[in-house]
Design a protein around this motif. Sequence first.
Motif, PDB file in Angstrom:
ATOM      1  N   ALA A  20       0.844  -1.195   0.000  1.00  0.00           N
ATOM      2  CA  ALA A  20       0.000   0.000   0.000  1.00  0.00           C
ATOM      3  C   ALA A  20       0.883   1.251   0.000  1.00  0.00           C
ATOM      4  O   ALA A  20       1.936   1.283   0.647  1.00  0.00           O
ATOM      5  N   PRO A  21       0.497   2.290  -0.724  1.00  0.00           N
ATOM      6  CA  PRO A  21       1.373   3.467  -0.857  1.00  0.00           C
ATOM      7  C   PRO A  21       1.555   4.279   0.419  1.00  0.00           C
ATOM      8  O   PRO A  21       2.476   5.086   0.508  1.00  0.00           O
ATOM      9  N   GLU A  42      -2.053   5.340   5.770  1.00  0.00           N
ATOM     10  CA  GLU A  42      -3.444   5.781   5.770  1.00  0.00           C
ATOM     11  C   GLU A  42      -4.268   5.008   4.742  1.00  0.00           C
ATOM     12  O   GLU A  42      -5.397   4.592   5.021  1.00  0.00           O
ATOM     13  N   ILE A  43      -3.706   4.807   3.562  1.00  0.00           N
ATOM     14  CA  ILE A  43      -4.437   4.075   2.527  1.00  0.00           C
ATOM     15  C   ILE A  43      -4.539   2.600   2.891  1.00  0.00           C
ATOM     16  O   ILE A  43      -5.577   1.961   2.639  1.00  0.00           O
ATOM     17  N   GLU A  44      -3.500   2.033   3.506  1.00  0.00           N
ATOM     18  CA  GLU A  44      -3.595   0.649   3.969  1.00  0.00           C
ATOM     19  C   GLU A  44      -4.728   0.495   4.978  1.00  0.00           C
ATOM     20  O   GLU A  44      -5.475  -0.496   4.961  1.00  0.00           O
ATOM     21  N   GLU A  45      -4.881   1.481   5.866  1.00  0.00           N
ATOM     22  CA  GLU A  45      -5.975   1.433   6.843  1.00  0.00           C
ATOM     23  C   GLU A  45      -7.328   1.489   6.142  1.00  0.00           C
ATOM     24  O   GLU A  45      -8.263   0.755   6.499  1.00  0.00           O
ATOM     25  N   LEU A  46      -7.455   2.335   5.111  1.00  0.00           N
ATOM     26  CA  LEU A  46      -8.699   2.398   4.348  1.00  0.00           C
ATOM     27  C   LEU A  46      -8.995   1.066   3.669  1.00  0.00           C
ATOM     28  O   LEU A  46     -10.141   0.601   3.654  1.00  0.00           O
ATOM     29  N   ILE A  47      -7.963   0.448   3.112  1.00  0.00           N
ATOM     30  CA  ILE A  47      -8.135  -0.823   2.413  1.00  0.00           C
ATOM     31  C   ILE A  47      -8.629  -1.898   3.380  1.00  0.00           C
ATOM     32  O   ILE A  47      -9.580  -2.638   3.083  1.00  0.00           O
ATOM     33  N   LEU A  48      -7.981  -1.997   4.534  1.00  0.00           N
ATOM     34  CA  LEU A  48      -8.366  -3.030   5.494  1.00  0.00           C
ATOM     35  C   LEU A  48      -9.774  -2.787   6.031  1.00  0.00           C
ATOM     36  O   LEU A  48     -10.524  -3.730   6.280  1.00  0.00           O
ATOM     37  N   LYS A  49     -10.145  -1.513   6.213  1.00  0.00           N
ATOM     38  CA  LYS A  49     -11.496  -1.217   6.688  1.00  0.00           C
ATOM     39  C   LYS A  49     -12.551  -1.598   5.647  1.00  0.00           C
ATOM     40  O   LYS A  49     -13.676  -1.958   6.003  1.00  0.00           O
ATOM     41  N   SER A  50     -12.200  -1.523   4.385  1.00  0.00           N
ATOM     42  CA  SER A  50     -13.165  -1.832   3.333  1.00  0.00           C
ATOM     43  C   SER A  50     -13.243  -3.322   3.044  1.00  0.00           C
ATOM     44  O   SER A  50     -14.170  -3.773   2.348  1.00  0.00           O
ATOM     45  N   SER A  51     -12.291  -4.110   3.540  1.00  0.00           N
ATOM     46  CA  SER A  51     -12.201  -5.533   3.212  1.00  0.00           C
ATOM     47  C   SER A  51     -13.373  -6.320   3.791  1.00  0.00           C
ATOM     48  O   SER A  51     -13.642  -6.282   4.997  1.00  0.00           O
ATOM     49  N   ARG A  52     -14.066  -7.068   2.907  1.00  0.00           N
ATOM     50  CA  ARG A  52     -15.136  -7.945   3.394  1.00  0.00           C
ATOM     51  C   ARG A  52     -14.557  -9.103   4.187  1.00  0.00           C
ATOM     52  O   ARG A  52     -15.175  -9.585   5.138  1.00  0.00           O
ATOM     53  N   LEU A  53     -13.384  -9.580   3.794  1.00  0.00           N
ATOM     54  CA  LEU A  53     -12.739 -10.646   4.567  1.00  0.00           C
ATOM     55  C   LEU A  53     -12.471 -10.191   5.997  1.00  0.00           C
ATOM     56  O   LEU A  53     -12.701 -10.938   6.956  1.00  0.00           O
ATOM     57  N   GLU A  54     -11.991  -8.955   6.150  1.00  0.00           N
ATOM     58  CA  GLU A  54     -11.716  -8.429   7.486  1.00  0.00           C
ATOM     59  C   GLU A  54     -13.008  -8.179   8.257  1.00  0.00           C
ATOM     60  O   GLU A  54     -13.099  -8.468   9.447  1.00  0.00           O
ATOM     61  N   GLN A  55     -13.996  -7.630   7.599  1.00  0.00           N
ATOM     62  CA  GLN A  55     -15.254  -7.321   8.278  1.00  0.00           C
ATOM     63  C   GLN A  55     -15.955  -8.578   8.795  1.00  0.00           C
ATOM     64  O   GLN A  55     -16.643  -8.534   9.815  1.00  0.00           O
ATOM     65  N   LEU A  56     -15.762  -9.699   8.084  1.00  0.00           N
ATOM     66  CA  LEU A  56     -16.448 -10.945   8.448  1.00  0.00           C
ATOM     67  C   LEU A  56     -15.472 -12.010   8.931  1.00  0.00           C
ATOM     68  O   LEU A  56     -15.735 -13.200   8.804  1.00  0.00           O
ATOM     69  N   GLU A  57     -14.338 -11.574   9.501  1.00  0.00           N
ATOM     70  CA  GLU A  57     -13.304 -12.543   9.882  1.00  0.00           C
ATOM     71  C   GLU A  57     -13.766 -13.476  10.998  1.00  0.00           C
ATOM     72  O   GLU A  57     -13.210 -14.567  11.163  1.00  0.00           O
ATOM     73  N   ASP A  58     -14.766 -13.089  11.776  1.00  0.00           N
ATOM     74  CA  ASP A  58     -15.270 -13.963  12.842  1.00  0.00           C
ATOM     75  C   ASP A  58     -16.202 -15.047  12.309  1.00  0.00           C
ATOM     76  O   ASP A  58     -16.636 -15.921  13.067  1.00  0.00           O
ATOM     77  N   HIS A  59     -16.515 -14.975  11.012  1.00  0.00           N
ATOM     78  CA  HIS A  59     -17.425 -15.962  10.425  1.00  0.00           C
ATOM     79  C   HIS A  59     -16.626 -16.860   9.475  1.00  0.00           C
ATOM     80  O   HIS A  59     -16.207 -16.419   8.395  1.00  0.00           O
ATOM     81  N   SER A  60     -16.399 -18.097   9.864  1.00  0.00           N
ATOM     82  CA  SER A  60     -15.652 -19.027   9.029  1.00  0.00           C
ATOM     83  C   SER A  60     -16.399 -19.286   7.725  1.00  0.00           C
ATOM     84  O   SER A  60     -17.632 -19.233   7.666  1.00  0.00           O
ATOM     85  N   LEU A  61     -15.618 -19.562   6.669  1.00  0.00           N
ATOM     86  CA  LEU A  61     -16.216 -19.860   5.367  1.00  0.00           C
ATOM     87  C   LEU A  61     -16.275 -21.366   5.152  1.00  0.00           C
ATOM     88  O   LEU A  61     -15.412 -22.111   5.628  1.00  0.00           O
ATOM     89  N   PRO A  62     -17.265 -21.871   4.370  1.00  0.00           N
ATOM     90  CA  PRO A  62     -17.491 -23.324   4.281  1.00  0.00           C
ATOM     91  C   PRO A  62     -16.557 -24.045   3.324  1.00  0.00           C
ATOM     92  O   PRO A  62     -16.466 -25.274   3.368  1.00  0.00           O
TER      93      PRO A  62
END
Length: 584
Positions: A29-30, A33-53
Amino acid sequence: MAAADRSANVSSTDEVRTNFDYNVTVEGAPSDEIEELILKSSRLEQLEDHSLPSIAAVRRRAEEDKEIFNKVLRSEGYYDNEVTYWIDVASETLDIKFTIIPGTRFRVTKFDIVYKETAEAPDTLELDDLGIEVGMPARSASILSAQRSALIILANRGFPDATLVDQEVIVDFAIDGMDVTLTIDAGPRLKMGALKFDGLKTVEERYLRRISEWQPGILYDASILNTLRRRYLRTGLFTSVQLEARTGDADGATVPIVMKFVERDQRTIGIGGSASTSEGLGTQAYWEHRNFFGEGEKIRADLEVAEIRRGLRLSYTKPNYRKIDQNFNADIEYKHENTEAYKEDSISTYIGLDRIWREKWIIGIGITLEYANIEDNESEEDFALAGLPMTARYDTTDDILDPTIGYRIGTAIIPYIGLNEVSPDFLRGEIDGSAYYPILKDKRLVLAARGKIGVMAGDSANDIPATKRFYAGGGGSIRGYKYQTVGPLDSKNNPIGGRSLLEVGFEARMRITEDIGLVPFIEGGNVYESMVPDFSDEFLWGAGLGFRYYTAVGPIRFDVAVPLDRRKNVDDAFQFYISIGQAF
């Protein structure tokens, strides 16, 4: 670009797994601040407490994140970026690694505003006023902010109906640049006519006209109307002040301005209580009328009945007295107080002015007259004093009873002149401040700190009336010590007060649930006989734990504190305090 698995062979155990946990990392990430924006937008990060099947589900979500990251980078000016990812399935917890090649950051190469045909076109808008500079990073947020600023400026220059018709953005990969053209329909150019009011019941219209400072016939200016609306709301007389919508105005028209009001109840009765180990039980009640003569005049009566004090205070405030945001204040107060330091029966009166200065400051000056019978540990005297209180207070906090961000600074300087033989001349000054910093963005953890310093010039401490000396200790001072007992004591361990004071305090306010909070705290300070703190005696420290129950009117406070520097035959093992609102 296709995704790749670092491990091509998946064991049979992995094939039958139905839950896949994972860790996400981002490299390249450049900026942080932009890395923080990227991680906040990540669906993987937002749903990390929910395992995938399945692995396929992991890949689908990673592909979704790849597109999201691309949008975030473009919004920050990186239009020629490349995002790839790897999924390592060799471990129990999947490792998902995104690699970013941002490319060159594009710049704004041109920014134009054009208007649809209108009878009278607006003046040219300067790019500086829009927050735009040729050569700046081509960030989406900057372009959107410029759009909003353009419409706001036009509304302040006679074109309140201006709207954005079109936005053309050309991204040129050959020069790493962006050209922006906004097309705006300015609408009719209007002037403001007569100011009219709708919905008034008890508030006098002439009062609202006087404080409006209205100038009919000038160009329509939305900023003037917003300022006027806030001024009316600040009177405390209304629950709502709205501008009536307009339609179908011709170019060059002078339009009436209609303000619609909803008045709030003008009378209030309140009651509260407090309790502490050293001050005992107490109750406070008040009655208030906020529009006594129809122009926002406030009359208030406060009654306090407690174990160590009783008092009655009548006050009157005339708002916007002679000038906008200037108040005339007057009060008269009777007080009886009986503490270990003194016994007082007094009557005092005050008249003065205060006004708002530079939005956040409130400054004041007045005259006070006091007569008091005071009995301290040495004598009983009748004192008569005249004072000239000068005050200033600055406040950026978000709440009176439960601040979570901002700071407060206050100062009071009062020269006193004795009006009889036993009353001395002296000068009393105080500076206090507090600051609040939220550690977590949801404000569930707030660090709070406060400080206070007091100084006094004039006669010795024993010659100054006991009620005007400085004291420390108690629920509003240094918790853990009895009321007024931090500082000089006489032979019977009764407080005698001093001519200077220094206090500090720190809290960590933790909101456990929506209704419950815990507050560990530590406070320290001392009182000195010298004119300014000379540190002849060390600080006395107290610490404890507070419980908060949050209500609609503010937190209910229950604190338990212990003296860390406990003095034999002076300090109790602990003190408790109950009241409404935070300690500071």
